[in-house]
Structure formats: structure tokens, C-alpha cells
Enzyme design. Structure first.
Site, short mmCIF file in Angstrom:
data_model
loop_
_atom_site.label_atom_id
_atom_site.label_comp_id
_atom_site.label_asym_id
_atom_site.label_seq_id
_atom_site.Cartn_x
_atom_site.Cartn_y
_atom_site.Cartn_z
N HIS A 1 -3.07 6.75 2.85
CA HIS A 1 -3.36 5.65 1.82
C HIS A 1 -5.01 5.49 2.36
O HIS A 1 -5.41 6.24 4.23
CB HIS A 1 -2.60 4.63 2.43
N ASN B 1 -10.14 -0.03 0.45
CA ASN B 1 -8.79 0.22 0.20
C ASN B 1 -8.40 -0.88 -0.90
O ASN B 1 -8.68 -2.12 -1.07
CB ASN B 1 -8.62 -0.67 1.73
N CYS C 1 1.15 -1.48 0.00
CA CYS C 1 0.57 0.05 0.00
C CYS C 1 0.81 1.44 -0.14
O CYS C 1 0.25 2.40 -0.08
CB CYS C 1 -0.78 -0.06 1.29
N1 COA Z 1 -18.19 -8.19 10.95
C1 COA Z 1 -18.23 -8.64 12.74
N2 COA Z 1 -17.42 -8.83 13.39
C2 COA Z 1 -16.43 -8.76 12.93
C3 COA Z 1 -15.49 -8.49 12.03
C4 COA Z 1 -17.03 -8.56 11.11
N3 COA Z 1 -15.98 -8.37 9.64
N4 COA Z 1 -14.43 -8.84 11.90
C5 COA Z 1 -14.09 -8.51 12.84
N5 COA Z 1 -14.98 -8.98 13.41
C6 COA Z 1 -15.41 -9.49 15.45
C7 COA Z 1 -14.24 -10.43 16.28
O1 COA Z 1 -14.71 -11.60 16.06
C8 COA Z 1 -14.32 -9.85 17.85
O2 COA Z 1 -15.74 -10.16 18.12
P1 COA Z 1 -15.47 -10.08 19.68
O3 COA Z 1 -15.23 -9.07 20.43
O4 COA Z 1 -16.47 -11.08 19.91
O5 COA Z 1 -13.81 -11.56 20.05
C9 COA Z 1 -14.75 -7.94 16.88
O6 COA Z 1 -15.46 -7.91 15.88
C10 COA Z 1 -13.77 -6.69 17.18
O7 COA Z 1 -12.83 -7.54 16.40
P2 COA Z 1 -11.18 -6.89 16.08
O8 COA Z 1 -10.63 -7.77 15.73
O9 COA Z 1 -10.86 -6.51 17.46
O10 COA Z 1 -11.55 -5.20 15.21
P3 COA Z 1 -10.83 -3.99 15.19
O11 COA Z 1 -11.78 -2.70 15.99
O12 COA Z 1 -9.77 -4.29 15.72
O13 COA Z 1 -11.23 -3.77 14.25
C11 COA Z 1 -9.46 -4.10 11.47
C12 COA Z 1 -10.26 -5.04 12.77
C13 COA Z 1 -9.29 -5.13 11.17
C14 COA Z 1 -10.89 -3.81 11.08
C15 COA Z 1 -8.63 -3.01 11.88
O14 COA Z 1 -7.85 -3.99 13.29
C16 COA Z 1 -7.71 -2.85 11.12
O15 COA Z 1 -8.23 -1.61 10.19
N6 COA Z 1 -6.67 -3.14 10.92
C17 COA Z 1 -5.63 -2.34 10.43
C18 COA Z 1 -5.59 -2.95 8.81
C19 COA Z 1 -5.14 -2.38 7.32
O16 COA Z 1 -4.65 -1.19 7.40
N7 COA Z 1 -4.93 -3.00 6.55
C20 COA Z 1 -4.29 -2.73 5.39
C21 COA Z 1 -2.98 -2.08 6.19
S1 COA Z 1 -2.18 -1.36 4.67
#
Ligand code: COA
Length: 291
Positions: A216, A246, A92
Site C-alpha cells: 500500500h 495515497n 486502505c
Molecule cells: N508541511 C510542513 N510541515 C509539517 C507538515 C506539512 N504538511 N505536517 C506537519 N509538519 C510539521 C509539524 O508541525 C512538525 O513541526 P514541529 O517539529 O515544529 O512540531 C514537523 O513537521 C514534524 O511533524 P511530524 O508529525 O512529527 O512529522 P512526521 O515525520 O511524523 O510525518 C506524517 C507526518 C503524517 C507524514 C507521518 O506521520 C505519516 O506518514 N504517518 C502515517 C500516515 C499514513 O500512512 N496514513 C495513511 C494510512 S492508510
């Protein structure tokens, strides 16, 4: 594809995706080549530059159509170019790595470079994996960068890579994208803030001098956290991820395309461009808008 459409086949909801990522819908379709040709031609038209007058094509892509040949020469051919062409993969951060490479080429004799970011991420998404499927999308953006002996508008760069973190976000041959989202989030904010501060210092500008931040587009919460730490209010950040998701190396040119279309950036304005991605890689630059 809207969040509601996704939630028909995945255990997710529009509410969760919007709240946790800021994404409401995304575009799916095309190939790195087809989207790249479209964006490249639009950039040439917008700059009023003939394809034959471009002397280098740089394509930032994480998702080339084939392992070999690179996608850049194929795009160059479609656009009617007769110049060197190569792919750059820095995930990215790829578009900013390509701009940095273009800068080096302009310093060493190139006159006019077409830089494209084009991605077909949907091909490498496991559509039954809600972790990745809600985030990634397809798209392309492009820009023409010209040598100007009297003025340099690419004021500073701060790039980096930390291979020790390579396993945080991967896609193996024949596999799908996989990610430790929480860890990527944490590191993303840190490297964006750090590289942005370095780029501003090198350019001799402060956060107050910036007309826009063009980040980004991965997650609205990453953009908010970085802007807060940089003392830049969100009104100065360009956000297109709500509509586009993204799109990896396409996201920064898509964002400033949107800013230009909405008359948010003008000649002489300072902008901070900043990205991060798998690798982990990161890249910030301060530019003065020239058109
Ligand atoms: N839909 C619904 N629920 C979801 C889900 C989805 N798509 N993905 C995860 N969950 C649930 C999880 O199972 C978790 O449930 P629990 O509390 O019962 O265990 C809860 O939602 C929270 O999950 P978590 O992983 O803690 O969420 P988060 O707030 O960290 O968000 C991302 C997850 C991936 C959106 C976030 O971590 C993120 O954006 N990370 C960076 C990713 C990124 O930028 N990648 C590209 C790099 S270029």
C-alpha cells in the site's frame, strides 16, 4: 497536483513533503464511479474478458459516491454487467479484503470476478489541513480474477482488524479525514511486517523467493521500514506514491499495474501484496503471477 502547487495555499514545502512522505505529485478528480468504470473497463480489455462473462463485481472503496446505493451496482451497469455487485470498505486494506472475498467466492462457485479499488479521497480532504492534504489523492485500479481448477495462484492471506484503534484515522459523515499520523505510522509498520511474515509462512515461501513486494502506498518511510525488517531490499518494492500519493484501496492495483507496464513482474513470479489502513485493518497475501 504537485507539491509546489499545494504549497501555494498551505504552510508546507515540496522539500518537507518529499522528505517525510516520498510524495511529489498526486492526481485529483473524478468520482468513485467514474474512476472505477475506467479502471474496470481497462482490466476487462487487458484480460480479454467480456463484461457479460463476469459473475461478481467487488468494489473496494472508502469513498462511495453515496451512502446508498452502493457504487458497485452503478459501475456494473455502466460496464454492461448483469451480476451481483457490492462495495467493500476496509479503508486502505480494502483491495486486499476484496481479493480475499473474491477467493472465497471462487471457492464456492463463481468463475470470474472483477475486483476494483476506486477512491475519491479529495472530496473528504480539508484542503486547509496540511496534515491530510499532502497525503491523499484520487485514483482507481482493477483486476480480473478467474477460477482455475488446475492451479491456485492466490497462495495465502493474512488479514486482521483492530477496532480499538479506530479513532486513529477517521472521517465522520459530512466531515473530513483526520489522523494521528505518528501513531498510524508506528502501527502500520508493525502490522505489515507481522501479516507479511504470516502470509509468507502460510505460502511456504521466504523473503528471498519474492520477485516483488507490492505495498500500500502511504509513505515511502513506512515501505522502507517494513522492507528493512522483512530483509527485502527496496529494489524489489514497487513505489508509485511519488506520482500518485495515497489512493487508499486503489494503491495496490495501481502499483502492480505500474510493475506490469514496466515489465517488472512475469508469469510464475511470487509477489507479496500488503496493506494497512483505518480500522485499523491490515491484509497481506502471497500470490503467484499468472499472466
Ligand atoms: N508541511 C510542513 N510541515 C509539517 C507538515 C506539512 N504538511 N505536517 C506537519 N509538519 C510539521 C509539524 O508541525 C512538525 O513541526 P514541529 O517539529 O515544529 O512540531 C514537523 O513537521 C514534524 O511533524 P511530524 O508529525 O512529527 O512529522 P512526521 O515525520 O511524523 O510525518 C506524517 C507526518 C503524517 C507524514 C507521518 O506521520 C505519516 O506518514 N504517518 C502515517 C500516515 C499514513 O500512512 N496514513 C495513511 C494510512 S492508510
Amino acid at each position: 497536483m504537485t507539491n509546489d502547487e499545494l504549497s501555494q495555499t498551505l504552510d508546507t514545502t515540496d522539500e518537507w513533503i518529499t522528505e517525510r512522505t516520498g510524495i511529489r505529485e498526486r492526481r485529483i478528480g473524478g468520482t468513485a464511479k467514474s474512476l472505477g468504470v475506467l479502471a474496470g473497463q481497462r482490466a476487462l480489455d487487458d484480460a480479454a474478458v467480456d463484461a457479460r462473462d463476469v459473475d461478481f463485481l467487488l468494489l473496494a472503496t472508502t469513498t462511495p459516491d453515496r451512502i446508498t446505493p452502493a457504487t458497485a451496482p452503478v459501475i456494473a451497469h455502466e460496464l454492461g454487467m448483469h451480476c451481483p455487485a457490492m462495495d467493500i470498505n476496509a479503508a486502505c486494506s480494502g483491495f486486499m479484503y476484496a481479493v480475499r472475498t473474491a477467493y472465497g467466492l471462487l471457492e464456492t462457485g463463481s468463475k470470474r470476478i472483477l475486483v476494483i479499488g476506486s477512491e475519491n479521497l479529495s472530496r473528504w480532504v480539508d484542503w486547509s489541513d496540511r496534515n491530510m492534504a499532502v497525503l491523499l489523492a484520487d485514483g482507481a485500479g482493477a483486476t480480473v480474477i478467474e477460477y482455475d481448477p488446475t492451479e491456485n495462484d492466490l497462495l495465502s492471506f493474512s488479514l486482521g482488524a483492530e477496532g480499538a484503534d479506530a479513532d486513529l484515522l477517521t472521517c465522520e459523515h459530512g466531515g473530513f479525514f483526520q489522523m494521528d499520523g505518528k501513531e498510524v505510522f508506528r502501527r502500520a509498520v508493525r502490522v505489515v511486517v507481522d501479516s507479511a511474515e504470516k502470509a509468507m509462512t502460510l505460502a511456504g515461501v521466504s523473503a528471498d523467493d519474492l520477485a516483488l513486494v507490492i505495498p500500500h502506498q502511504a509513505n515511502i518511510r513506512i515501505i522502507q521500514a517494513a522492507c528493512q525488517r522483512l530483509n527485502i531490499e527496496m529494489e524489489r518494492a514497487v513505489v508509485v506514491l511519488d506520482r500518485l500519493g495515497n489512493t487508499s484501496s486503489a494503491s495496490i492495483p495501481l502499483a502492480y499495474g505500474d510493475a506490469r507496464a514496466n515489465d517488472r513482474i512475469h508469469k510464475g513470479d511470487y509477489a507479496l501484496l500488503t496493506g494497512f489502513g483505518a480500522g485499523m485493518t491490515w491484509a497481506s497475501a502471497v500470490v503467484r503471477w499468472s499472466k
